[in-house]
Design an enzyme around this catalytic site. Structure first.
Site, PDB file in Angstrom:
ATOM      1  N   LYS A  15       0.834  -1.222   0.000  1.00 52.35           N
ATOM      2  CA  LYS A  15       0.000   0.000   0.000  1.00 52.35           C
ATOM      3  C   LYS A  15       0.859   1.258   0.000  1.00 52.35           C
ATOM      4  O   LYS A  15       0.509   2.241  -0.642  1.00 52.35           O
ATOM      5  CB  LYS A  15      -0.913   0.025   1.238  1.00 52.35           C
ATOM      6  CG  LYS A  15      -1.933  -1.077   1.267  1.00 52.35           C
ATOM      7  CD  LYS A  15      -2.764  -1.012   2.532  1.00 52.35           C
ATOM      8  CE  LYS A  15      -2.023  -1.356   3.794  1.00 52.35           C
ATOM      9  NZ  LYS A  15      -1.574  -2.742   3.925  1.00 52.35           N
ATOM     10  N   GLY A  39       3.693  -0.920   8.632  1.00 44.50           N
ATOM     11  CA  GLY A  39       5.013  -0.577   8.101  1.00 44.50           C
ATOM     12  C   GLY A  39       4.869  -0.351   6.615  1.00 44.50           C
ATOM     13  O   GLY A  39       4.664  -1.292   5.869  1.00 44.50           O
TER      14      GLY A  39
HETATM   15  P1  IMP Z   1      -1.487  -6.210  16.234  1.00 44.44           P
HETATM   16  O1  IMP Z   1      -2.010  -5.303  15.187  1.00 44.44           O
HETATM   17  O2  IMP Z   1      -0.082  -5.845  16.664  1.00 44.44           O
HETATM   18  O3  IMP Z   1      -2.422  -6.373  17.390  1.00 44.44           O
HETATM   19  O4  IMP Z   1      -1.349  -7.671  15.571  1.00 44.44           O
HETATM   20  C1  IMP Z   1      -2.471  -8.454  15.203  1.00 44.44           C
HETATM   21  C2  IMP Z   1      -2.204  -9.214  13.911  1.00 44.44           C
HETATM   22  O5  IMP Z   1      -2.121  -8.305  12.837  1.00 44.44           O
HETATM   23  C3  IMP Z   1      -0.885 -10.005  13.904  1.00 44.44           C
HETATM   24  O6  IMP Z   1      -1.067 -11.182  13.144  1.00 44.44           O
HETATM   25  C4  IMP Z   1       0.063  -9.074  13.180  1.00 44.44           C
HETATM   26  O7  IMP Z   1       1.125  -9.776  12.563  1.00 44.44           O
HETATM   27  C5  IMP Z   1      -0.887  -8.474  12.164  1.00 44.44           C
HETATM   28  N1  IMP Z   1      -0.455  -7.144  11.700  1.00 44.44           N
HETATM   29  C6  IMP Z   1      -0.533  -5.981  12.359  1.00 44.44           C
HETATM   30  N2  IMP Z   1      -0.065  -4.966  11.617  1.00 44.44           N
HETATM   31  C7  IMP Z   1       0.298  -5.502  10.448  1.00 44.44           C
HETATM   32  C8  IMP Z   1       0.806  -4.953   9.235  1.00 44.44           C
HETATM   33  O8  IMP Z   1       1.012  -3.742   9.082  1.00 44.44           O
HETATM   34  N3  IMP Z   1       1.046  -5.840   8.232  1.00 44.44           N
HETATM   35  C9  IMP Z   1       0.792  -7.162   8.355  1.00 44.44           C
HETATM   36  N4  IMP Z   1       0.298  -7.720   9.455  1.00 44.44           N
HETATM   37  C10 IMP Z   1       0.053  -6.894  10.490  1.00 44.44           C
END
Ligand code: IMP
Length: 438
Positions: A15, A39
Site C-alpha cells: 500500500k 510498516g
Molecule cells: P497487532 O495489530 O499488533 O495487534 O497484531 C495483530 C495481527 O495483525 C498479527 O497477526 C500481526 O502480525 C498483524 N499485523 C498488524 N499490523 C500488520 C501490518 O502492518 N502488516 C501485516 N500484518 C500486520
C-alpha cells in the site's frame, strides 16, 4: 474524486508504494486506523523510507497528512518518525495533523499485550507488540486517554484520574505495584508541548477542506482479512481496516468516499498466526519469501507466503465495495514454470466459493487451484501492460476475472516508476490527465 486505498489481503500488500504513487493527485492523505504496527515501505530515488504511523503522503511537499481519530498513537513512536523524516530533510511542520480524539498508546499497553500473548500460549495471535490491542481495549472500555486529554495540566483533572485508574488496573493485571501513576502522568505531560502544534479537530479540517474542493486520499493500514469485524477473528488486528473504517476513523460521511482501491499482491502473505489456506510451507514458499523479501517492515518477522487466494480477494471486493485492484509484486513471480490461483475452497468434501466466518472452518479449508502458465522474461520495471509477457498478461486478466474487479494498477518493482497504470481503467480518473508513467 476522493479515494480510499486499503489492503485486500492480510496486510503488507504494498500500500505504501501505491499511496505514494497516487499522492500527487491529492491535497490530503488521511490515515484512519491502526497505529505503528503498520510498516509502509516506499523507495524514492533509491532511498528507502519505512513509515509506521505517518501517512507516506508526507514524502510529497505540500501534501497535508492526517492521523485520524481511529488511529492509536504512541507519542514516542510519532516523534521518532518525525525525527527520522527531519534527518532526511523532510519537515512535517504545518503538514501533519493529529486528531484530538485519537487514543494514546500508554507505556503499559505493550507490556499488557506481551502478557496476554504469553497467556494464550499455543493460541497466541502473533501480534506486533506495539500495544495496539490494549490501547483499543481501553478505548472500547471507555477508559482510554485521548490525544486532546494530554492538554489537561490540572493535578486532579480528567487526565490525572484516567492515568491513576489505568495504572492501578495495570498493576492489578500484572500482579505488582511497580508502576507509579505519578511518573506515567509526568512523562505524558512532557510530550504535550511537542505534540500540541500538531493536534487539531481533523474531522472539521477534512469537512472544510472537502467543501472547498480539496481531494482526499483515505489510507488504510493492515488489510481486510486482519479487520476486527471482517477478518479471520481472533487472528486479526484490533481496528477496522475495511473501507467503512475510513468514515468512523476520520469523522467523515460515508459519501465522501467516492472510490475504493484494494491493494493485493500477485501472490499472498501473512505475518503472525491464523488460517492461511494457500500457504506454501516448502521450497516454493521459501522462493517467494526470498525473491519478494517477505520480512515484516515493522518487526522483521519472516512472512508466511502462498498463492493468490481469489476467494479472499473476492471477499475484500465485497466488504469494501472495491472499484479496482492494484496488483503488486508481479515481478516476484518471474521465472516460475506454473502458477496456482485459488478459486474456491474444499471443506468437508464440498466446494465453497465464500470465506467461512468460523476460523476453525477456514483453517480446515483446502484450496482448489487453477494452474496457469508462468513466464520466463523479466517483468521488473515494465511500465506498459502490452509489454508484459503474454503469460503475465493472461495471469493478470485471470485474477481480474476471478476477483471480480479490474486491476487498474500493476506494480512491477519497488520504485515509483516500476508501475503500469491502465489508462483505460478507473485509474485514469484518479490520475486525471497526469498518468505518471508511460
Ligand atoms: P497487532 O495489530 O499488533 O495487534 O497484531 C495483530 C495481527 O495483525 C498479527 O497477526 C500481526 O502480525 C498483524 N499485523 C498488524 N499490523 C500488520 C501490518 O502492518 N502488516 C501485516 N500484518 C500486520
Amino acid at each position: 474524486m476522493n479515494l480510499c486505498v486499503l489492503g485486500a489481503q492480510w496486510g503488507d500488500e504494498g500500500k505504501g508504494k501505491i499511496v505514494d504513487l497516487l499522492t500527487p493527485q491529492f491535497d490530503i492523505v488521511a490515515r484512519y486506523q491502526g497505529g505503528h504496527n503498520a510498516g509502509h515501505t516506499v523507495y524514492v530515488d533509491g532511498r528507502k523510507f519505512v513509515l509506521h504511523l505517518i501517512p507516506s503522503g508526507i514524502l510529497h511537499p505540500g501534501v497535508i497528512c492526517i492521523i485520524g481519530n481511529g488511529v492509536v498513537v504512541d507519542p514516542r513512536a510519532l516523534f521518532d518518525e518525525v525525527d527520522e523524516l527531519a534527518a532526511h530533510g523532510i519537515d512535517v511542520a504545518g503538514r501533519l495533523l493529529v486528531s484530538d480524539k485519537a487514543h494514546v498508546i500508554l507505556p503499559y499497553h505493550r507490556e499488557l499485550e506481551v502478557l496476554a500473548e504469553a497467556r494464550r500460549g499455543e493460541r497466541k495471535i502473533g501480534t506486533t507488540s506495539r500495544g495496539i490491542g490494549p490501547a483499543y481495549e481501553d478505548k472500547i472500555g471507555r477508559r482510554g486517554v485521548r490525544i486532546g486529554d494530554l492538554a489537561d495540566q490540572s493535578p486532579d483533572g480528567t487526565l490525572a484520574s484516567a492515568v491513576r485508574e489505568n495504572v492501578a488496573a495495570r498493576n492489578h493485571a500484572v500482579g505488582d505495584a511497580a508502576m507509579q501513576w505519578e511518573q506515567v502522568l509526568a512523562d505524558l505531560r512532557k510530550v504535550w508541548p511537542r505534540l500540541e502544534p500538531l493536534v487539531a479537530d481533523t474531522s472539521l479540517y477534512l469537512y472544510k477542506a472537502m467543501a472547498c474542493g480539496q481531494r482526499v486520499m483515505f489510507e488504510g493500514a493492515q488489510g481486510t482479512l486482519l479487520d476486527i469485524d471482517h477478518g479471520t477473528y481472533p487472528f486479526v488486528t484490533s481496528s477496522n481496516a475495511v473501507a467503512g473504517g475510513a468514515a468512523t476513523g476520520l469523522g467523515i460521511g460515508p459519501r465522501s468516499i467516492q472510490s475504493v482501491l484494494g491493494v493485493a499482491k500477485a501472490y499472498a502473505t501473512r505475518v503472525g498466526e491464523g488460517p492461511f489456506p494457500t500457504e506454501l510451507t516448502g521450497a516454493m514458499g521459501e522462493r517467494l519469501r526470498e525473491t519478494g523479501q517477505e520480512y515484516g517492515a515493522s518487526t522483521g518477522r519472516p512472512r508466511r507466503c502462498g498463492w493468490y487466494d481469489a476467494v479472499a480477494v473476492r471477499y475484500a471486493v465485497r466488504v469494501n465495495g472495491l472499484d479496482a485492484l492494484a496488483i503488486t509484486k508481479l515481478d516476484v513471480l518471474d521465472g516460475l514454470d506454473d502458477l496456482q490461483i485459488c478459486t474456491a475452497y474444499r471443506l468437508g468434501g464440498k466446494e465453497i466459493a465464500e470465506l467461512p466466518a468460523d476460523t476453525a472452518q477456514l483453517a480446515a479449508c483446502e484450496p482448489v487451484y487453477e494452474t496457469i502458465a508462468g513466464w520466463r522474461q523479466p517483468t521488473r520495471g515494465v511500465t506498459r501492460f502490452a509489454e508484459l509477457p503474454r503469460e503475465a498478461q493472461r495471469y493478470i486478466r485471470r485474477l481480474e476475472e476471478i476477483s471480480g474487479v479490474p486491476a487498474a494498477i500493476v506494480s512491477t518493482g519497488s520504485d515509483r516508476g516500476h508501475t503500469i497504470v491502465r489508462d483505460d481503467s478507473i485509474a485514469a480518473e484518479w490520475f486525471g490527465a497526469r498518468v505518471p508513467v508511460k
